[in-house]
Design a protein around this motif. Structure first.
Motif, PDB file in Angstrom:
ATOM      1  N   LEU A 291      36.575  42.155  46.648  1.00  0.00           N
ATOM      2  CA  LEU A 291      35.521  41.402  45.975  1.00  0.00           C
ATOM      3  C   LEU A 291      34.306  42.286  45.727  1.00  0.00           C
ATOM      4  N   ALA A 292      33.857  43.011  46.745  1.00  0.00           N
ATOM      5  CA  ALA A 292      32.686  43.880  46.592  1.00  0.00           C
ATOM      6  C   ALA A 292      32.939  44.938  45.522  1.00  0.00           C
ATOM      7  N   TRP A 293      34.124  45.521  45.530  1.00  0.00           N
ATOM      8  CA  TRP A 293      34.485  46.553  44.547  1.00  0.00           C
ATOM      9  C   TRP A 293      34.449  45.978  43.137  1.00  0.00           C
ATOM     10  N   GLU A 294      35.103  44.813  42.956  1.00  0.00           N
ATOM     11  CA  GLU A 294      35.165  44.205  41.618  1.00  0.00           C
ATOM     12  C   GLU A 294      33.789  43.767  41.125  1.00  0.00           C
ATOM     13  N   MET A 295      32.941  43.283  42.014  1.00  0.00           N
ATOM     14  CA  MET A 295      31.599  42.881  41.592  1.00  0.00           C
ATOM     15  C   MET A 295      30.764  44.106  41.199  1.00  0.00           C
ATOM     16  N   ARG A 296      30.921  45.207  41.924  1.00  0.00           N
ATOM     17  CA  ARG A 296      30.238  46.446  41.555  1.00  0.00           C
ATOM     18  C   ARG A 296      30.746  46.956  40.204  1.00  0.00           C
ATOM     19  N   SER A 297      32.043  46.900  39.992  1.00  0.00           N
ATOM     20  CA  SER A 297      32.610  47.321  38.705  1.00  0.00           C
ATOM     21  C   SER A 297      32.055  46.468  37.568  1.00  0.00           C
ATOM     22  N   TYR A 298      31.920  45.179  37.824  1.00  0.00           N
ATOM     23  CA  TYR A 298      31.377  44.260  36.815  1.00  0.00           C
ATOM     24  C   TYR A 298      29.920  44.617  36.495  1.00  0.00           C
ATOM     25  N   ARG A 299      29.116  44.804  37.532  1.00  0.00           N
ATOM     26  CA  ARG A 299      27.705  45.165  37.309  1.00  0.00           C
ATOM     27  C   ARG A 299      27.589  46.474  36.530  1.00  0.00           C
ATOM     28  N   ASN A 300      28.404  47.451  36.876  1.00  0.00           N
ATOM     29  CA  ASN A 300      28.389  48.728  36.149  1.00  0.00           C
ATOM     30  C   ASN A 300      28.766  48.527  34.687  1.00  0.00           C
ATOM     31  N   ALA A 301      29.733  47.667  34.430  1.00  0.00           N
ATOM     32  CA  ALA A 301      30.179  47.416  33.054  1.00  0.00           C
ATOM     33  C   ALA A 301      29.099  46.724  32.237  1.00  0.00           C
ATOM     34  N   ILE A 302      28.394  45.788  32.834  1.00  0.00           N
ATOM     35  CA  ILE A 302      27.329  45.068  32.127  1.00  0.00           C
ATOM     36  C   ILE A 302      26.250  46.043  31.657  1.00  0.00           C
ATOM     37  N   GLU A 303      26.010  47.099  32.415  1.00  0.00           N
ATOM     38  CA  GLU A 303      24.982  48.083  32.072  1.00  0.00           C
ATOM     39  C   GLU A 303      25.414  49.026  30.952  1.00  0.00           C
ATOM     40  N   ARG A 304      26.690  49.061  30.647  1.00  0.00           N
ATOM     41  CA  ARG A 304      27.209  49.946  29.598  1.00  0.00           C
ATOM     42  C   ARG A 304      27.208  49.231  28.257  1.00  0.00           C
ATOM     43  N   LYS A 305      27.368  49.998  27.220  1.00  0.00           N
ATOM     44  CA  LYS A 305      27.527  49.460  25.865  1.00  0.00           C
ATOM     45  C   LYS A 305      29.013  49.461  25.521  1.00  0.00           C
ATOM     46  N   GLY A 306      29.402  48.580  24.634  1.00  0.00           N
ATOM     47  CA  GLY A 306      30.768  48.573  24.121  1.00  0.00           C
ATOM     48  C   GLY A 306      31.765  47.913  25.049  1.00  0.00           C
ATOM     49  N   PRO A 307      33.026  47.894  24.626  1.00  0.00           N
ATOM     50  CA  PRO A 307      34.070  47.223  25.404  1.00  0.00           C
ATOM     51  C   PRO A 307      34.381  47.965  26.706  1.00  0.00           C
ATOM     52  N   VAL A 308      34.747  47.187  27.721  1.00  0.00           N
ATOM     53  CA  VAL A 308      35.170  47.741  29.008  1.00  0.00           C
ATOM     54  C   VAL A 308      36.464  47.032  29.397  1.00  0.00           C
ATOM     55  N   PHE A 309      37.435  47.799  29.872  1.00  0.00           N
ATOM     56  CA  PHE A 309      38.719  47.266  30.307  1.00  0.00           C
ATOM     57  C   PHE A 309      38.838  47.402  31.822  1.00  0.00           C
ATOM     58  N   PHE A 310      39.135  46.276  32.470  1.00  0.00           N
ATOM     59  CA  PHE A 310      39.217  46.223  33.924  1.00  0.00           C
ATOM     60  C   PHE A 310      40.676  46.184  34.382  1.00  0.00           C
ATOM     61  N   ASP A 311      40.987  47.011  35.366  1.00  0.00           N
ATOM     62  CA  ASP A 311      42.276  46.972  36.041  1.00  0.00           C
ATOM     63  C   ASP A 311      42.130  45.935  37.161  1.00  0.00           C
ATOM     64  N   ARG A 312      42.284  44.661  36.796  1.00  0.00           N
ATOM     65  CA  ARG A 312      42.079  43.483  37.625  1.00  0.00           C
ATOM     66  C   ARG A 312      40.608  43.074  37.565  1.00  0.00           C
ATOM     67  N   GLY A 313      40.330  41.838  38.035  1.00  0.00           N
ATOM     68  CA  GLY A 313      38.972  41.320  38.024  1.00  0.00           C
ATOM     69  C   GLY A 313      38.693  40.525  39.288  1.00  0.00           C
ATOM     70  N   VAL A 314      37.495  39.977  39.379  1.00  0.00           N
ATOM     71  CA  VAL A 314      37.094  39.200  40.552  1.00  0.00           C
ATOM     72  C   VAL A 314      38.099  38.085  40.869  1.00  0.00           C
ATOM     73  N   PRO A 315      38.633  37.343  39.876  1.00  0.00           N
ATOM     74  CA  PRO A 315      39.590  36.286  40.219  1.00  0.00           C
ATOM     75  C   PRO A 315      40.854  36.786  40.927  1.00  0.00           C
ATOM     76  N   ASP A 316      41.179  38.066  40.790  1.00  0.00           N
ATOM     77  CA  ASP A 316      42.350  38.605  41.492  1.00  0.00           C
ATOM     78  C   ASP A 316      42.188  38.486  43.006  1.00  0.00           C
ATOM     79  N   THR A 317      40.953  38.578  43.489  1.00  0.00           N
ATOM     80  CA  THR A 317      40.701  38.436  44.921  1.00  0.00           C
ATOM     81  C   THR A 317      41.070  37.031  45.384  1.00  0.00           C
ATOM     82  N   LEU A 318      40.697  36.046  44.611  1.00  0.00           N
ATOM     83  CA  LEU A 318      41.053  34.658  44.913  1.00  0.00           C
ATOM     84  C   LEU A 318      42.572  34.496  44.922  1.00  0.00           C
ATOM     85  N   GLY A 319      43.232  35.070  43.927  1.00  0.00           N
ATOM     86  CA  GLY A 319      44.693  35.011  43.868  1.00  0.00           C
ATOM     87  C   GLY A 319      45.345  35.687  45.057  1.00  0.00           C
TER      88      GLY A 319
END
Length: 183
Positions: free
Chosen positions: A66-94
């Motif tokens: 969860l901490a890793w995915e949330m950090r990845s999300y925050r980093n992506a929000i700061e970037r411009k353009g499309p970002v592709f995630f190898d899994r996301g926060v909901p994967d932790t729930l799964g």
């Protein structure tokens, strides 16, 4: 794109279904990508002799995911353009559901709060390419159960699931870029 999260694309599915290979192809094509939390955590924890490993402490492993995915999300929000995630926060729930572990409220809240593009790419189980390794110790049966758990979680969260074709990485790359409107 309608809002900032629309440019954030998740690729999910069970282990050994070609997600990371596709993420690498997207990176090589010049797109911003994230590193899969699970493999990164397993490498780090193995290096330091940590216990946050799926075969030692699944709940702690989930917290680090969860901490890793949330950090990845925050980093992506700061970037411009499309970002592709190898899994996301909901994967932790799964992962927690698949492991028959209780889902803490903060993880449910994170899965509802952290939003990606409404269309999530899901890699179906693919026995012809599935392989175990030092970090992927799951069986193919576990990979299939993971896939179904993730499909359920993302569906419950209101995402539209877009199955990836069982095709070579180049065809999958074209499919994703076409489906995202990037080509």
């Amino acid at each position: 794109m309608r809002n900032d999260s629309d440019r954030l694309f998740v690729l999910t599915g069970g282990p050994g279904s070609g997600k990371t290979t596709l993420i690498e192809a997207l990176r090589q094509a010049g797109y911003t990508t994230s590193i899969e939390a699970g493999r990164g955590i397993i490498r780090d924890q193995s290096t330091i002799g940590g216990s946050a490993l799926p075969w030692r402490d699944r709940a702690l492993f989930a917290e680090l995911m969860l901490a890793w995915e949330m950090r990845s999300y925050r980093n992506a929000i700061e970037r411009k353009g499309p970002v592709f995630f190898d899994r996301g926060v909901p994967d932790t729930l799964g992962y927690l559901r698949l492991s028959s572990l209780p889902v803490p409220e903060h993880i449910s809240a994170a899965a509802k709060h952290v939003r990606y593009n409404p269309r999530v790419f899901v890699a179906p189980p693919w026995p012809e390419i599935f392989a175990q390794d030092q970090e992927r110790k799951q069986t193919f049966d576990e990979a299939e159960r993971t896939y179904h758990a993730l499909v359920g979680v993302y569906g419950e969260l209101g995402y539209e699931l877009v199955p990836l074709p069982l095709a070579p990485v180049e065809a999958r790359l074209r499919f994703v870029l076409t489906e995202t409107g990037l080509v």
